[in-house]
Design an enzyme around this catalytic site. Structure first.
Site, PDB file in Angstrom:
ATOM      1  N   ASP A  88      -2.709 -18.341   0.242  1.00 28.96           N
ATOM      2  CA  ASP A  88      -3.666 -19.104  -0.579  1.00 28.96           C
ATOM      3  C   ASP A  88      -4.280 -20.227   0.250  1.00 28.96           C
ATOM      4  O   ASP A  88      -5.489 -20.459   0.236  1.00 28.96           O
ATOM      5  CB  ASP A  88      -3.015 -19.613  -1.877  1.00 28.96           C
ATOM      6  CG  ASP A  88      -1.658 -20.283  -1.660  1.00 28.96           C
ATOM      7  OD1 ASP A  88      -1.114 -20.214  -0.534  1.00 28.96           O
ATOM      8  OD2 ASP A  88      -1.140 -20.873  -2.623  1.00 28.96           O
ATOM      9  N   ASP A 116      -6.180  -7.258   4.146  1.00 27.64           N
ATOM     10  CA  ASP A 116      -7.315  -6.578   3.522  1.00 27.64           C
ATOM     11  C   ASP A 116      -8.180  -7.601   2.795  1.00 27.64           C
ATOM     12  O   ASP A 116      -9.404  -7.633   2.955  1.00 27.64           O
ATOM     13  CB  ASP A 116      -6.820  -5.513   2.537  1.00 27.64           C
ATOM     14  CG  ASP A 116      -7.975  -4.843   1.813  1.00 27.64           C
ATOM     15  OD1 ASP A 116      -8.928  -4.430   2.501  1.00 27.64           O
ATOM     16  OD2 ASP A 116      -7.946  -4.758   0.571  1.00 27.64           O
ATOM     17  N   LYS A 127       3.368 -15.286   2.122  1.00 21.87           N
ATOM     18  CA  LYS A 127       3.580 -16.025   0.875  1.00 21.87           C
ATOM     19  C   LYS A 127       5.078 -16.271   0.764  1.00 21.87           C
ATOM     20  O   LYS A 127       5.750 -15.874  -0.196  1.00 21.87           O
ATOM     21  CB  LYS A 127       3.016 -15.200  -0.301  1.00 21.87           C
ATOM     22  CG  LYS A 127       2.963 -15.916  -1.633  1.00 21.87           C
ATOM     23  CD  LYS A 127       1.921 -17.015  -1.716  1.00 21.87           C
ATOM     24  CE  LYS A 127       2.052 -17.755  -3.042  1.00 21.87           C
ATOM     25  NZ  LYS A 127       1.214 -18.958  -3.118  1.00 21.87           N
ATOM     26  N   ASP A 174     -12.161  -9.420   4.254  1.00 17.56           N
ATOM     27  CA  ASP A 174     -13.476  -9.464   3.598  1.00 17.56           C
ATOM     28  C   ASP A 174     -13.990 -10.908   3.528  1.00 17.56           C
ATOM     29  O   ASP A 174     -15.176 -11.166   3.701  1.00 17.56           O
ATOM     30  CB  ASP A 174     -13.409  -8.880   2.178  1.00 17.56           C
ATOM     31  CG  ASP A 174     -13.584  -7.363   2.161  1.00 17.56           C
ATOM     32  OD1 ASP A 174     -13.259  -6.722   3.176  1.00 17.56           O
ATOM     33  OD2 ASP A 174     -14.043  -6.823   1.130  1.00 17.56           O
ATOM     34  N   TYR A 185       0.829  -1.211   0.000  1.00 24.81           N
ATOM     35  CA  TYR A 185       0.000   0.000   0.000  1.00 24.81           C
ATOM     36  C   TYR A 185       0.862   1.259   0.000  1.00 24.81           C
ATOM     37  O   TYR A 185       0.425   2.313  -0.428  1.00 24.81           O
ATOM     38  CB  TYR A 185      -0.901   0.042   1.236  1.00 24.81           C
ATOM     39  CG  TYR A 185      -2.224  -0.666   1.088  1.00 24.81           C
ATOM     40  CD1 TYR A 185      -2.283  -2.013   0.759  1.00 24.81           C
ATOM     41  CD2 TYR A 185      -3.424   0.011   1.305  1.00 24.81           C
ATOM     42  CE1 TYR A 185      -3.499  -2.664   0.646  1.00 24.81           C
ATOM     43  CE2 TYR A 185      -4.644  -0.632   1.196  1.00 24.81           C
ATOM     44  CZ  TYR A 185      -4.680  -1.975   0.870  1.00 24.81           C
ATOM     45  OH  TYR A 185      -5.877  -2.610   0.761  1.00 24.81           O
TER      46      TYR A 185
HETATM   47  C1  IPM Z   1     -10.321  -1.394   4.159  1.00 23.92           C
HETATM   48  C2  IPM Z   1     -10.650  -0.796   2.822  1.00 23.92           C
HETATM   49  C3  IPM Z   1      -9.548   0.164   2.399  1.00 23.92           C
HETATM   50  C4  IPM Z   1      -8.248  -0.605   2.337  1.00 23.92           C
HETATM   51  C5  IPM Z   1      -9.839   0.870   1.077  1.00 23.92           C
HETATM   52  C6  IPM Z   1     -11.128   1.680   1.147  1.00 23.92           C
HETATM   53  C7  IPM Z   1      -8.725   1.726   0.596  1.00 23.92           C
HETATM   54  O1  IPM Z   1     -10.859  -1.789   1.868  1.00 23.92           O
HETATM   55  O2  IPM Z   1     -10.115  -0.644   5.124  1.00 23.92           O
HETATM   56  O3  IPM Z   1     -10.290  -2.623   4.255  1.00 23.92           O
HETATM   57  O4  IPM Z   1      -7.956  -1.287   1.335  1.00 23.92           O
HETATM   58  O5  IPM Z   1      -7.485  -0.543   3.293  1.00 23.92           O
HETATM   59 MN    MN Z   2     -10.830  -3.813   2.641  1.00 27.35          MN
END
Ligand code: IPM
Ligand code: MN
Length: 354
Positions: free
Chosen positions: A222, A246, A190, A250, A140
């Site tokens: 993975d 990240d 990884k 999710d 990032y």
């Molecule tokens: C998160 C979000 C952010 C990230 C985005 C909005 C830039 O997805 O906080 O997980 O990738 O960090």
């Molecule tokens: Mn995210």
């Protein structure tokens, strides 16, 4: 007085921060903390007003506050603006500017919602995970190039960079967190491919020697994503880099039935920042139907980590438990026969139960 800077941002950010502030006001009535709210812009909202996604004024206000409650940033409206002005830059500017190197994302499977999980009940039951995400390093923030031409061919690149101290501090945060939980850390990397992951693994192993009460294992990212679907109950604390966390968070959040349920808090710097992980959800923004629970539970984390008020944090968490057990459901978690509510109704139901 305790000053909370509220940054609604874009999309559903306004709706969900309104909910979390309403809940915090109720908490303040009950626990007499003396909360004071100060609103600031960031993201697309700030770009539209000031031509910048994050102004020095907003960052300075966050530095001076006791905690930051953040909504969300981004949306299609700003998809085509210059990269340095994109709404997401606000988030990176805050994370970096406040020095928030650790992001905690607790994933919990609610009994009341277990049927809503995409996984079978017997697989997901009892899963209780804390993701510890490195937040201010890695790909990032590494050197990047948006576009360059080499022998007439256009290319772009991003770079994953981690230094030893960056890995050490996030590893310590994971081990310390595991100490308060089930004493297990899974570090995800990884290392079969990436040099930065091999350093990550070496340093995590080194730090683990300071924590011989904590069990440590390593998984390739993975394999981790597969293991999550196969046996989510094997995880306690999951430690990983900025981008791997990240992506995994999710997936971890999805097993609970909705991204809208998951809170987070970013710590380790000047002022902690609490935010739901759901993002700005532009498709439903302004309709008043967003699930506010992720943001409301983020407010609970703010009370726990910034204001050190465990009782107040638990009051919110148990009110959310009760509200879900009583059948209140926003659209994202709705099932036939239950009580379908909008953002404000869900918020009021939670407030009633505090
Ligand atoms: C998160 C979000 C952010 C990230 C985005 C909005 C830039 O997805 O906080 O997980 O990738 O960090
Ligand atoms: Mn995210």
């Amino acid at each position: 007085m305790k000053k909370i800077v509220v940054i609604p941002g874009d999309g559903i950010g306004k709706e969900i921060t309104d909910s979390a502030v309403a809940v915090l006001k109720k908490i303040d009535e009950k626990f007499k903390i003396g909360l004071e709210f100060e609103y600031h812009d960031a993201g697309g909202a700030s770009y539209d007003k000031y031509g910048e996604p994050l102004t020095a004024e907003t960052l300075d206000a966050c530095k001076a506050a006791d905690a930051v409650l953040f909504g969300a940033v981004g949306g299609p409206k700003w998809d085509n603006i210059e990269v340095s002005k994109r709404p997401e830059k606000a988030l990176f500017g805050l994370r970096k500017g406040l020095g928030l190197y650790g992001n905690l994302r607790p994933v919990k499977i609610y009994d009341a919602l277990i049927d809503g999980s995409p996984l079978k009940k017997e697989i997901v039951a009892g899963a209780d995970i804390l993701i510890v995400r490195e937040l201010v390093g890695g790909i990032y923030f590494g050197p990047r190039c948006e576009s360059e031409f080499v022998d007439g061919v256009e290319r772009a690149f991003d770079t994953e960079v981690y230094s030893v101290p960056e890995i050490e501090r996030i590893a310590r945060l994971a081990f310390e967190s595991a100490r308060k939980r089930r004493k297990k850390v899974t570090s995800v990397d990884k290392a079969n491919v990436l040099a930065s992951s091999r350093l990550w693994r070496r340093v995590v192993n080194e730090i683990s020697k300071e924590y011989d009460d904590i069990e440590l294992n390593h998984l390739y990212v993975d394999n981790c994503s597969a293991q999550l679907a196969i046996k989510p109950t094997q995880f306690d604390v999951v430690l990983s880099s900025n981008m791997f966390s990240d992506i995994l968070s999710d997936e971890f959040a999805a097993i609970g039935g909705s991204l809208g349920l998951l809170p987070s808090i970013s710590i380790g710097g000047i002022t902690n920042l609490a935010e739901a992980i759901s993002g700005s959800a532009p498709d439903i923004a302004g309709k008043g139907i967003a699930n506010p629970i992720g943001e409301i539970l983020s407010a609970a984390l703010l009370l726990r980590y910034s204001l050190k008020n465990e009782n107040a944090a638990q009051a919110i968490e148990s009110a959310v438990d009760k509200t879900l057990a009583d059948g209140y459901r926003t659209a994202d978690i709705y099932k036939d026969g239950l009580n379908r509510v909008n953002t404000v109704e869900m918020t009021n139901a939670i407030i009633d139960r505090i």
